[in-house]
Write a protein that holds these residues in place. Structure first.
Motif, PDB file in Angstrom:
ATOM      1  N   ILE A  32      46.774  39.266  46.760  1.00 32.58           N
ATOM      2  CA  ILE A  32      45.517  39.911  47.147  1.00 32.58           C
ATOM      3  C   ILE A  32      45.268  39.049  48.355  1.00 32.58           C
ATOM      4  CG2 ILE A  32      43.097  40.435  46.838  1.00 32.58           C
ATOM      5  CD1 ILE A  32      43.771  40.540  43.666  1.00 32.58           C
ATOM      6  N   ALA A  33      45.221  39.776  49.293  1.00 38.01           N
ATOM      7  CA  ALA A  33      44.670  39.156  50.946  1.00 38.01           C
ATOM      8  C   ALA A  33      43.270  39.440  51.028  1.00 38.01           C
ATOM      9  CB  ALA A  33      45.569  40.049  52.094  1.00 38.01           C
ATOM     10  N   ALA A  54      38.918  33.817  40.370  1.00 36.27           N
ATOM     11  CA  ALA A  54      39.150  34.808  39.799  1.00 36.27           C
ATOM     12  C   ALA A  54      40.758  34.823  39.757  1.00 36.27           C
ATOM     13  CB  ALA A  54      39.069  36.115  40.774  1.00 36.27           C
ATOM     14  N   ALA A  55      41.632  34.450  40.537  1.00 27.97           N
ATOM     15  CA  ALA A  55      43.055  34.433  40.535  1.00 27.97           C
ATOM     16  C   ALA A  55      43.543  33.530  39.315  1.00 27.97           C
ATOM     17  CB  ALA A  55      43.843  33.811  41.704  1.00 27.97           C
ATOM     18  N   GLU A  56      42.889  32.279  39.256  1.00 24.48           N
ATOM     19  CA  GLU A  56      43.065  31.495  38.031  1.00 24.48           C
ATOM     20  C   GLU A  56      42.666  32.367  36.647  1.00 24.48           C
ATOM     21  OE1 GLU A  56      42.080  26.897  36.461  1.00 24.48           O
ATOM     22  OE2 GLU A  56      41.585  27.685  38.275  1.00 24.48           O
ATOM     23  N   GLU A  57      41.712  32.675  36.693  1.00 24.47           N
ATOM     24  CA  GLU A  57      41.271  33.484  35.391  1.00 24.47           C
ATOM     25  C   GLU A  57      42.103  34.766  35.100  1.00 24.47           C
ATOM     26  OE1 GLU A  57      37.358  36.203  34.250  1.00 24.47           O
ATOM     27  OE2 GLU A  57      36.974  34.178  35.282  1.00 24.47           O
ATOM     28  N   LEU A  58      42.683  35.350  36.094  1.00 27.20           N
ATOM     29  CA  LEU A  58      43.558  36.403  35.575  1.00 27.20           C
ATOM     30  C   LEU A  58      45.135  36.159  35.472  1.00 27.20           C
ATOM     31  CD1 LEU A  58      42.268  38.777  38.670  1.00 27.20           C
ATOM     32  CD2 LEU A  58      42.081  39.281  36.094  1.00 27.20           C
ATOM     33  N   GLY A  59      45.371  35.064  36.033  1.00 30.40           N
ATOM     34  CA  GLY A  59      46.901  34.730  36.026  1.00 30.40           C
ATOM     35  C   GLY A  59      47.764  35.803  36.966  1.00 30.40           C
ATOM     36  N   ASN A  60      48.820  35.060  37.300  1.00 27.92           N
ATOM     37  CA  ASN A  60      50.056  35.893  38.128  1.00 27.92           C
ATOM     38  C   ASN A  60      49.319  36.345  39.273  1.00 27.92           C
ATOM     39  OD1 ASN A  60      51.925  35.036  36.383  1.00 27.92           O
ATOM     40  ND2 ASN A  60      51.609  36.961  35.034  1.00 27.92           N
ATOM     41  N   VAL A  61      48.295  35.841  39.858  1.00 25.54           N
ATOM     42  CA  VAL A  61      47.773  36.387  41.056  1.00 25.54           C
ATOM     43  C   VAL A  61      47.622  35.153  42.334  1.00 25.54           C
ATOM     44  CG1 VAL A  61      45.417  37.274  42.168  1.00 25.54           C
ATOM     45  CG2 VAL A  61      46.277  38.166  39.807  1.00 25.54           C
ATOM     46  N   GLU A  62      48.018  35.766  43.346  1.00 28.62           N
ATOM     47  CA  GLU A  62      48.110  34.755  44.533  1.00 28.62           C
ATOM     48  C   GLU A  62      47.103  35.262  45.634  1.00 28.62           C
ATOM     49  OE1 GLU A  62      50.952  33.377  48.523  1.00 28.62           O
ATOM     50  OE2 GLU A  62      51.680  34.688  46.809  1.00 28.62           O
ATOM     51  N   ILE A  63      46.166  34.513  45.971  1.00 29.61           N
ATOM     52  CA  ILE A  63      45.282  34.860  47.034  1.00 29.61           C
ATOM     53  C   ILE A  63      45.503  34.383  48.294  1.00 29.61           C
ATOM     54  CG2 ILE A  63      42.888  34.456  47.826  1.00 29.61           C
ATOM     55  CD1 ILE A  63      42.903  36.170  45.201  1.00 29.61           C
ATOM     56  N   ILE A  64      45.722  35.146  49.133  1.00 24.49           N
ATOM     57  CA  ILE A  64      46.210  35.028  50.730  1.00 24.49           C
ATOM     58  C   ILE A  64      44.675  35.125  51.584  1.00 24.49           C
ATOM     59  CG2 ILE A  64      47.385  35.510  52.655  1.00 24.49           C
ATOM     60  CD1 ILE A  64      49.486  37.116  50.673  1.00 24.49           C
ATOM     61  N   TYR A  65      44.244  33.925  51.831  1.00 21.92           N
ATOM     62  CA  TYR A  65      43.078  33.752  52.686  1.00 21.92           C
ATOM     63  C   TYR A  65      43.483  33.732  54.024  1.00 21.92           C
ATOM     64  CZ  TYR A  65      38.661  31.922  54.245  1.00 21.92           C
ATOM     65  OH  TYR A  65      37.327  31.825  54.954  1.00 21.92           O
ATOM     66  N   GLY A 274      33.108  36.509  46.632  1.00 18.64           N
ATOM     67  CA  GLY A 274      34.507  36.392  46.662  1.00 18.64           C
ATOM     68  C   GLY A 274      35.249  36.795  45.252  1.00 18.64           C
ATOM     69  N   TYR A 275      34.772  36.050  44.429  1.00 12.51           N
ATOM     70  CA  TYR A 275      35.147  36.324  42.672  1.00 12.51           C
ATOM     71  C   TYR A 275      35.308  37.740  42.648  1.00 12.51           C
ATOM     72  CZ  TYR A 275      35.031  36.086  37.734  1.00 12.51           C
ATOM     73  OH  TYR A 275      35.412  36.560  36.351  1.00 12.51           O
ATOM     74  N   SER A 276      34.127  38.350  42.784  1.00 10.35           N
ATOM     75  CA  SER A 276      33.961  39.915  42.153  1.00 10.35           C
ATOM     76  C   SER A 276      35.083  40.835  43.311  1.00 10.35           C
ATOM     77  CB  SER A 276      32.705  40.564  42.771  1.00 10.35           C
ATOM     78  OG  SER A 276      31.869  39.700  41.688  1.00 10.35           O
ATOM     79  N   ALA A 277      35.202  40.409  44.651  1.00 11.65           N
ATOM     80  CA  ALA A 277      35.856  41.150  45.292  1.00 11.65           C
ATOM     81  C   ALA A 277      37.633  41.057  44.845  1.00 11.65           C
ATOM     82  CB  ALA A 277      35.748  40.810  46.697  1.00 11.65           C
ATOM     83  N   ALA A 278      37.809  39.811  44.374  1.00  9.75           N
ATOM     84  CA  ALA A 278      39.142  39.812  43.805  1.00  9.75           C
ATOM     85  C   ALA A 278      39.394  40.586  42.567  1.00  9.75           C
ATOM     86  CB  ALA A 278      39.453  38.287  43.841  1.00  9.75           C
ATOM     87  N   MET A 279      38.429  40.578  41.814  1.00 16.03           N
ATOM     88  CA  MET A 279      38.477  41.290  40.665  1.00 16.03           C
ATOM     89  C   MET A 279      38.640  42.741  40.593  1.00 16.03           C
ATOM     90  SD  MET A 279      38.357  39.524  37.703  1.00 16.03           S
ATOM     91  CE  MET A 279      38.166  37.776  36.935  1.00 16.03           C
ATOM     92  N   ILE A 280      37.836  43.261  41.483  1.00 12.36           N
ATOM     93  CA  ILE A 280      37.866  44.666  42.068  1.00 12.36           C
ATOM     94  C   ILE A 280      39.226  45.074  42.454  1.00 12.36           C
ATOM     95  CG2 ILE A 280      36.823  46.490  43.405  1.00 12.36           C
ATOM     96  CD1 ILE A 280      34.205  45.058  43.389  1.00 12.36           C
ATOM     97  N   ALA A 281      39.608  44.294  43.529  1.00 13.45           N
ATOM     98  CA  ALA A 281      41.126  44.411  44.069  1.00 13.45           C
ATOM     99  C   ALA A 281      42.112  44.572  42.837  1.00 13.45           C
ATOM    100  CB  ALA A 281      41.334  43.496  45.143  1.00 13.45           C
ATOM    101  N   HIS A 282      42.016  43.357  42.128  1.00 13.91           N
ATOM    102  CA  HIS A 282      43.057  43.375  41.317  1.00 13.91           C
ATOM    103  C   HIS A 282      42.933  44.625  40.180  1.00 13.91           C
ATOM    104  CE1 HIS A 282      44.434  42.032  37.047  1.00 13.91           C
ATOM    105  NE2 HIS A 282      45.513  41.391  37.628  1.00 13.91           N
TER     106      HIS A 282
END
Length: 333
Positions: A32-33, A54-65, A274-282
């Motif tokens: 997720i970028a 969010a990535a740590e909570e979801l697992g198997n997610v890489e954040i590209i900032y 940022g947490y919510s944006a990552a959650m929605i994208a996932h």
């Protein structure tokens, strides 16, 4: 000789299997970028922390900032094209321009990439979902109310915004204009733009005070502008004469509250954003949720959002910070 050849073959097969396993594991990670308006801005760095949470909570997610070095649509388009070439799974962008990013983001969607906007949105055809940090009308009313609360007899205010094309700032100023009838004794004398650059914002704030010697307040709906304006007021020796308010980060505005350059300001929690944006994208990229009016999307510890007719939703109301509570938050974000 045969034994040696067999041994080399076995090692080669083992190494190949290992590399294939590593590649497969890498592909299992959803990428997720998080594309921000510009790098080096505290608000977005705090949002990055939330996305990583969010990535740590979801697992198997890489954040590209990532993002451009300056707040331009052209810079973001270049970044997004690079992400398309990399084949990321999702792009979550805070846009520098409502419309300019649309063709590039449409190309991303055509390649199967999930696209959402957050904080500062893009036109509907350029994204699947937009996450507002708060209600736009509430923010618009809030930024003028923050000034009005310390101007019981009215007075003159000026706006120091980000860029002329910043989606969110323009909407908030428009919403503020709609409620100016509730504040008849307050006059907006000027609107200037600091391009979310500290030095330019500082100079624009100086210019406002020089052009309007009787100015009572500067409203900056941008975390870069509000800090620069507070510093300009302090350097001009106008603490107590010009109040700086708007939207800022507690960690960056604590000094201005202490000095009196700012009596109060507001912001939502960028970490939560940022947490919510990552959650929605996932949720969208994984197929756990669909982007359609009325859809409910889980955003983890933040609860759920419900999409409106434009596939937009709001996260939370802004919170006001002043001398009574700034110490409780200045070390958090």
């Amino acid at each position: 000789m045969k034994r040696r050849i067999f041994t080399k073959l076995a090692i080669g097969l083992s190494l190949g299997a290992s590399l294939m396993g590593t590649s497969a594991m890498a592909q299992d990670n959803m990428r997720i970028a998080l594309v921000v308006k510009a790098l080096g801005i505290g608000f977005f760095e705090a949002a990055h922390k939330g996305a990583e949470e969010a990535a740590e909570e979801l697992g198997n997610v890489e954040i590209i900032y990532t993002g451009p070095t300056d707040t331009t649509a052209e810079g973001q388009i270049e970044v997004i094209n690079s992400l398309i070439a990399q084949g990321v799974d999702a792009i979550a962008v805070s846009a520098n321009d409502t419309d300019a990013l649309v063709p590039t983001l449409k190309k991303a969607q055509q390649r199967g990439i999930t696209v959402i906007s957050w904080d500062s949105g893009v036109a509907e055809e350029g994204r699947q979902v937009h996450l507002n940090p708060s209600s736009n009308p509430l923010i618009g009313n809030m930024i003028i109310k923050l000034a009005a609360d310390h101007m019981p007899e009215g007075g003159k205010v000026a706006l120091l915004s980000a860029t002329t094309t910043s989606t969110n700032q323009n909407i908030w100023i428009e919403e503020m204009t709609k409620v100016m009838g509730d504040y008849p004794a307050i006059e907006v004398v000027s609107t200037v733009y600091g391009d979310d650059l500290a030095d330019k914002s500082y100079r624009e704030a100086q210019g406002l005070m020089q052009s309007h010697p009787d100015l009572d307040a500067i409203i900056a709906p941008t975390s870069v502008g509000i800090v620069a304006a507070a510093q300009a007021v302090e350097d001009a020796g106008k603490i107590g004469e010009v109040n700086v308010t708007g939207l800022g980060l507690p960690s960056e505005m604590a000094g201005a509250i202490e000095s009196g350059a700012s009596k109060s300001f507001a912001i939502w929690n960028p970490i939560d954003l940022g947490y919510s944006a990552a959650m929605i994208a996932h949720a969208l990229a994984s197929g756990e949720a669909t982007a359609e009016p009325g859809a409910e999307i889980s955003i983890g510890r933040m609860g759920t959002i419900t999409l409106d007719e434009t596939n937009s939703a709001a996260m939370a109301d802004p919170f006001v910070y002043d001398s009574s509570n700034i110490d409780d938050f200045k070390s958090i974000f």
